[in-house]
Design an enzyme around this catalytic site. Structure first.
Site, short mmCIF file in Angstrom:
data_model
loop_
_atom_site.label_atom_id
_atom_site.label_comp_id
_atom_site.label_asym_id
_atom_site.label_seq_id
_atom_site.Cartn_x
_atom_site.Cartn_y
_atom_site.Cartn_z
N GLU A 45 20.79 8.25 14.83
CA GLU A 45 20.00 7.38 13.97
C GLU A 45 18.67 7.15 14.69
O GLU A 45 18.65 6.76 15.86
CB GLU A 45 20.74 6.04 13.79
CG GLU A 45 20.02 5.17 12.79
CD GLU A 45 20.68 3.81 12.61
OE1 GLU A 45 21.81 3.61 13.09
OE2 GLU A 45 20.04 2.96 11.99
N ARG A 271 33.59 7.36 24.09
CA ARG A 271 32.19 7.27 24.50
C ARG A 271 32.05 7.37 26.00
O ARG A 271 32.96 7.01 26.74
CB ARG A 271 31.59 5.90 24.15
CG ARG A 271 31.74 5.40 22.79
CD ARG A 271 31.26 3.96 22.71
NE ARG A 271 29.82 3.87 22.78
CZ ARG A 271 29.02 4.07 21.74
NH1 ARG A 271 29.52 4.40 20.57
NH2 ARG A 271 27.74 3.95 21.86
N LYS A 281 21.80 0.82 22.28
CA LYS A 281 20.39 0.91 21.96
C LYS A 281 19.77 -0.47 21.76
O LYS A 281 18.60 -0.67 22.06
CB LYS A 281 20.19 1.78 20.71
CG LYS A 281 20.24 3.26 21.03
CD LYS A 281 19.79 4.11 19.87
CE LYS A 281 20.97 4.43 18.98
NZ LYS A 281 20.67 5.43 17.94
P1 ATP Z 1 24.42 2.96 20.38
O1 ATP Z 1 25.76 2.39 20.10
O2 ATP Z 1 24.14 3.22 21.82
O3 ATP Z 1 23.31 2.22 19.74
P2 ATP Z 1 24.81 4.83 18.30
O4 ATP Z 1 26.18 5.33 18.22
O5 ATP Z 1 24.43 3.79 17.34
O6 ATP Z 1 24.45 4.42 19.79
P3 ATP Z 1 23.68 7.14 17.11
O7 ATP Z 1 22.24 7.47 16.99
O8 ATP Z 1 24.41 6.80 15.88
O9 ATP Z 1 23.76 5.98 18.18
O10 ATP Z 1 24.44 8.27 17.91
C1 ATP Z 1 24.33 9.64 17.65
C2 ATP Z 1 25.56 10.33 18.13
O11 ATP Z 1 25.73 10.12 19.52
C3 ATP Z 1 26.80 9.81 17.43
O12 ATP Z 1 27.61 10.89 17.07
C4 ATP Z 1 27.45 8.96 18.47
O13 ATP Z 1 28.83 8.93 18.29
C5 ATP Z 1 27.03 9.63 19.78
N1 ATP Z 1 27.02 8.68 20.87
C6 ATP Z 1 26.36 7.50 20.92
N2 ATP Z 1 26.63 6.85 22.06
C7 ATP Z 1 27.48 7.63 22.77
C8 ATP Z 1 28.14 7.52 24.04
N3 ATP Z 1 27.97 6.46 24.83
N4 ATP Z 1 28.94 8.53 24.43
C9 ATP Z 1 29.11 9.61 23.67
N5 ATP Z 1 28.53 9.78 22.47
C10 ATP Z 1 27.72 8.81 22.01
MG MG Z 2 25.62 4.99 15.36
#
Ligand code: ATP
Ligand code: MG
Length: 567
Positions: A45, A271, A281
């Site tokens: 995102e 994760r 984020k």
């Molecule tokens: P955050 O929770 O840090 O804000 P998010 O999941 O909202 O991150 P996205 O932009 O939706 O961020 O993530 C893009 C991809 O990266 C998704 O498939 C998500 O599952 C993966 N991802 C995000 N954080 C992690 C992590 N700590 N370890 C592994 N994969 C991750």
């Molecule tokens: Mg997300």
């Protein structure tokens, strides 16, 4: 440890990477599912910069596409116009490329599918599987039930298909205010899984979208959009993190109810968490906005841009992501593993150089003095002790050199083998020197050393009389050295799990995470070092040329990592 295991632990001679997701794919390929195709995607995102957790997901998704000769799309999940920005869209592309991956075909955006996703919603209404609900947010929450109690049906659940179609069309046309209505999937308010209790799939948001502008005032929700985007792109394996496990029934419900031509398989993995850091984020944004760090690319940030600026190589981050593995078990990885990965890479690949971080002036009294200009000589110094193919460089030596302040002790403590009054040490690749005098400033601090050198030790070799010394120091020649700013980093947080429980993560920052040394001196060969290039400064660690602040005439180095673990 046998030879092979040793190699593996060092990240060399890697066996093929196996994990449970690859086992699933192997089985699917063997059974002929998906027409023997493997298609993954990385779906960020664009509401922030990518962090090291995202790197794990990138390595996993793009790595699978690479190894199975499949495809991996880059898709921006841009369904929340309020938080998204083109700056993030650009930085994310930059990061994926820098990590060494390229996406298949064009970049995809969930917003490109808004029209189709809307049509699918109309389809759900026609099937009697979605309805416009006019409860406000508070009422919706109250009727949702709890983990142990079923929810109750919305009074609007029984609206007719015709009424729903009319209201939904008018929602799209902008007739209603934000919050007046939502579109909900009609599933089961008594489902034990709260995600299945008539989840909202569309809401009104009168916000400007970075791609679709003001074309839409209703936006589809993430869960509903994600499965349809995967389906539209023909993704075979939709890999996401564990928190989406409870959302999988909804993912499957949408596709099954709409009888879509393809039905990707959602697979969850745990994760990446790393100690002494935060990875959400939201928290990273807070650090940037409130200026606790210099920006998203501050070298202390766990963002990909931060690691890059700190001097981490793409290979070291890929190596790290491989070593942490892919499982369904929650775990927290030690920050030290990241350091090990980058150290191993830079040990192999970074040329050596000499830099004195906190200079102490040394005058070599018996070295010839120049009339006009300095008398000096040059030594050929290997760029890498184990890799002669990296060549040598010329390092100038003259009558006045700098050594590290900490390499001298006026009253040496036990076990101190460096310079002290009447003691002799080797200046690496130059000469033995012996301290014959100490000059102090008005405050009584040592400001200069007087030394003599032994011409019979040229190049730093042992003299014919068989004399040996225990200490070897790095140094630079005063007349030739370049001034540089050197930034030393420690962990950004002082505790292993910042923000745990109810604590304020901002109060747990390490006050000593950055030390700036403005009076460092580096050998002249570094004058034209390329931005982002890495060096091992003898005895001080690995350093990278700062790509933001380094300008002609202004050298800035970031310490990536020390030579050894500090603990
Ligand atoms: P955050 O929770 O840090 O804000 P998010 O999941 O909202 O991150 P996205 O932009 O939706 O961020 O993530 C893009 C991809 O990266 C998704 O498939 C998500 O599952 C993966 N991802 C995000 N954080 C992690 C992590 N700590 N370890 C592994 N994969 C991750
Ligand atoms: Mg997300």
């Amino acid at each position: 440890m046998n030879q092979e295991a040793k190699g593996e632990a060092k990240g060399e001679a890697k066996a093929e990477i196996r994990n449970f997701i690859r086992h699933i794919i192997d089985e699917d390929l063997a059974s002929g599912k998906n027409g023997a195709k493997v298609a993954t995607r990385f779906p960020p995102e664009p509401n922030g910069y990518l962090h090291i957790g995202h790197a794990k997901s990138i390595c996993l998704n793009f790595g699978i596409a690479r190894d199975y000769k499949g495809t991996c799309n880059l898709r921006f999940d841009d369904t929340n116009p309020v938080k998204e920005d083109i700056e993030y869209v650009n930085s994310i592309q930059d990061d994926v490329r820098w990590l060494g991956f390229s996406w298949s075909g064009e970049i995809h955006y969930a917003s490109d599918y808004f029209e189709r996703i809307y049509e699918y919603a109309v389809e759900l209404i026609k099937l009697g599987k979605a309805y416009v609900c006019s409860l406000n947010a508070d009422e919706m929450r109250k009727t949702r039930g709890t983990l142990t109690e079923a929810g109750t049906n919305s009074p609007f659940r029984a609206r007719s298909v015709a009424e729903n179609l009319d209201l939904f069309t008018r929602m799209r046309a902008g007739e209603f205010e934000e919050g007046a209505h939502v579109l909900r999937a009609k599933i089961d308010m008594s489902s034990p899984n709260v995600n299945m209790r008539d989840p909202v799939i569309y809401r009104i948001r009168k916000a400007h979208h970075h791609r679709t502008g003001d074309q839409w005032c209703i936006y589809p929700m993430y869960d509903y959009t994600h499965c349809l985007s995967d389906m539209i792109e023909g993704i075979t394996h939709s890999i996401c993190t564990l928190e989406f496990e409870d959302h999988r029934p909804l993912y499957d419900w949408v596709l099954a109810t709409l009888k879509t031509p393809c039905h990707p398989q959602q697979i969850e993995f745990s994760r990446l968490n790393i100690d002494y850091t935060v990875m959400s984020k939201r928290k990273l944004l807070e650090l940037v906005k409130d200026k606790h760090v210099s920006g998203w690319d501050d070298p202390r940030m766990p963002t990909i841009q931060g690691f890059r600026r700190r001097g981490f190589t793409p290979a070291s981050i890929r190596d790290f992501c491989e070593r942490v593995g892919v499982t369904k078990k929650d775990s927290c990885i030690e920050y030290g593993l990241l350091e090990t990965c980058v150290r191993e890479d830079l040990d192999k690949n970074a040329p050596r150089a000499m830099a004195v971080l906190r200079p102490l002036r040394v005058v070599i009294e018996n070295y010839p003095e120049g009339q006009a200009g300095e008398v000096s000589e040059e030594f050929d110094v290997p760029n890498h002790p184990q890799r002669p193919e990296l060549g040598t460089r010329k390092v100038p030596f003259s009558r006045v050199v700098y050594i590290e302040q900490e390499d001298f002790m006026e009253v040496p403590e036990k076990g101190f083998f460096r310079l002290a009054p009447d003691k002799e040490v080797r200046l690496r690749s130059a000469y033995f020197i012996k301290c014959v005098g100490v000059t102090k400033d008005a405050q009584g601090r040592v400001s200069e050393l007087r030394c003599t050198y032994d011409p019979a030790t040229k190049g730093g070799s042992n003299p014919p009389d068989g004399r040996k010394v225990k200490g070897t120091l790095h140094w630079v020649s005063e007349a030739h050295a370049l001034k540089a700013e050197v930034r030393l980093y420690e962990r950004l947080f002082a505790v292993p799990n910042p923000g745990a429980g109810d604590t304020d993560f901002l109060k747990q920052m390490n006050p000593k995470s950055l030390e700036v040394l403005r009076d460092a001196r580096v050998e002249p060969s570094l004058a034209h070092a390329a931005l982002e290039s890495q060096f091992q400064f003898e005895r001080q660690g690995y350093f990278s040329v700062d790509r933001v602040d380094c300008k002609p005439g202004q050298l800035v180095f970031n310490r990536t990592v020390t030579l050894r673990d500090s603990k």
